[in-house]
Scaffold this active site. Structure first.
Site, PDB file in Angstrom:
ATOM      1  N   TYR A  81       1.014  -1.202   0.008  1.00  0.00           N
ATOM      2  CA  TYR A  81      -0.086  -0.279  -0.041  1.00  0.00           C
ATOM      3  C   TYR A  81       0.909   1.225  -0.215  1.00  0.00           C
ATOM      4  O   TYR A  81       0.785   2.235  -0.697  1.00  0.00           O
ATOM      5  CB  TYR A  81      -0.884   0.093   1.278  1.00  0.00           C
ATOM      6  CG  TYR A  81      -1.761   1.076   1.197  1.00  0.00           C
ATOM      7  CD1 TYR A  81      -3.193   1.077   0.845  1.00  0.00           C
ATOM      8  CD2 TYR A  81      -1.453   2.138   2.228  1.00  0.00           C
ATOM      9  CE1 TYR A  81      -3.966   2.425   0.695  1.00  0.00           C
ATOM     10  CE2 TYR A  81      -2.398   3.288   2.123  1.00  0.00           C
ATOM     11  CZ  TYR A  81      -3.506   3.559   1.146  1.00  0.00           C
ATOM     12  OH  TYR A  81      -4.374   4.430   1.546  1.00  0.00           O
ATOM     13  N   LYS A 141       1.642   4.052  -3.102  1.00  0.00           N
ATOM     14  CA  LYS A 141       1.243   5.377  -3.151  1.00  0.00           C
ATOM     15  C   LYS A 141       2.494   6.063  -3.358  1.00  0.00           C
ATOM     16  O   LYS A 141       2.344   7.335  -3.862  1.00  0.00           O
ATOM     17  CB  LYS A 141       0.839   5.514  -1.589  1.00  0.00           C
ATOM     18  CG  LYS A 141      -0.539   5.053  -1.493  1.00  0.00           C
ATOM     19  CD  LYS A 141      -1.785   5.763  -2.158  1.00  0.00           C
ATOM     20  CE  LYS A 141      -3.033   5.095  -1.806  1.00  0.00           C
ATOM     21  NZ  LYS A 141      -4.111   5.580  -2.825  1.00  0.00           N
TER      22      LYS A 141
END
Length: 170
Positions: A77, A81
């Site tokens: 994650y 990002k």
């Protein structure tokens, strides 16, 4: 408002033309989309939308990312990002604002029991440490708009959770 097919985003280039500012809050979860789907939505779609926006004349791009975003992270994650932040910056907007909120406090339509429990806990913690671990989505939205209305601090501005809270009150 234009509805686009993200799988064929290049066919919708006209929807990205003639806008001075672009706002992007696009994202999904690994649980909902799988690893490949998560990467496709959170990195690839966002980067392609940024490219189309820039080609269409967008000068200022505002991206909602995540606290801890880092392209070198071991966690998928945070790595994705961080990767998308770099890709969006590389597009070459006159100005790029990246917001890195902590846990978003919001009501969801779908059931996410673990997230719901975390939000309940963080809602209590926020009463003591209001800017440390969470932020209401309304505050993020206000901060995104406020970032456009005030002068920037350079070509790329990264707003961490505390700054989002402050700007979201403006």
């Amino acid at each position: 408002q234009a509805v686009v097919d993200f799988e064929r985003l290049s066919e919708h280039a006209a929807a990205f033309q003639g806008h001075d500012v672009g706002f992007c809050c696009l994202g999904t979860t690994r649980a909902k989309a799988g690893v490949d789907g998560f990467v496709r939505v959170d990195r690839d779609y966002v980067a392609q939308a940024a490219e189309l926006a820039r080609a269409g004349g967008c000068k200022h791009f505002v991206l909602q990312s995540s606290q801890g975003a880092n392209r070198h992270s071991r966690f998928l994650y945070l790595r994705v990002k961080g990767e998308v932040e770099n890709l969006v910056q590389a597009v070459g907007f006159d100005r790029c604002t990246i917001l890195r909120p902590a846990v978003l406090l919001c009501k969801r339509q779908e059931s996410r029991p673990t997230e719901w429990m975390a939000q309940q806990f963080l809602g209590v913690v926020a009463r003591v440490f209001p800017t440390a671990y969470s932020v209401p989505v309304e505050t993020v939205a206000r901060a995104m708009v406020a970032s456009v209305l005030q002068p920037g601090e350079g070509m790329v501005e990264v707003l961490e959770n505390r700054a989002i809270h402050e700007l979201g009150k403006a």
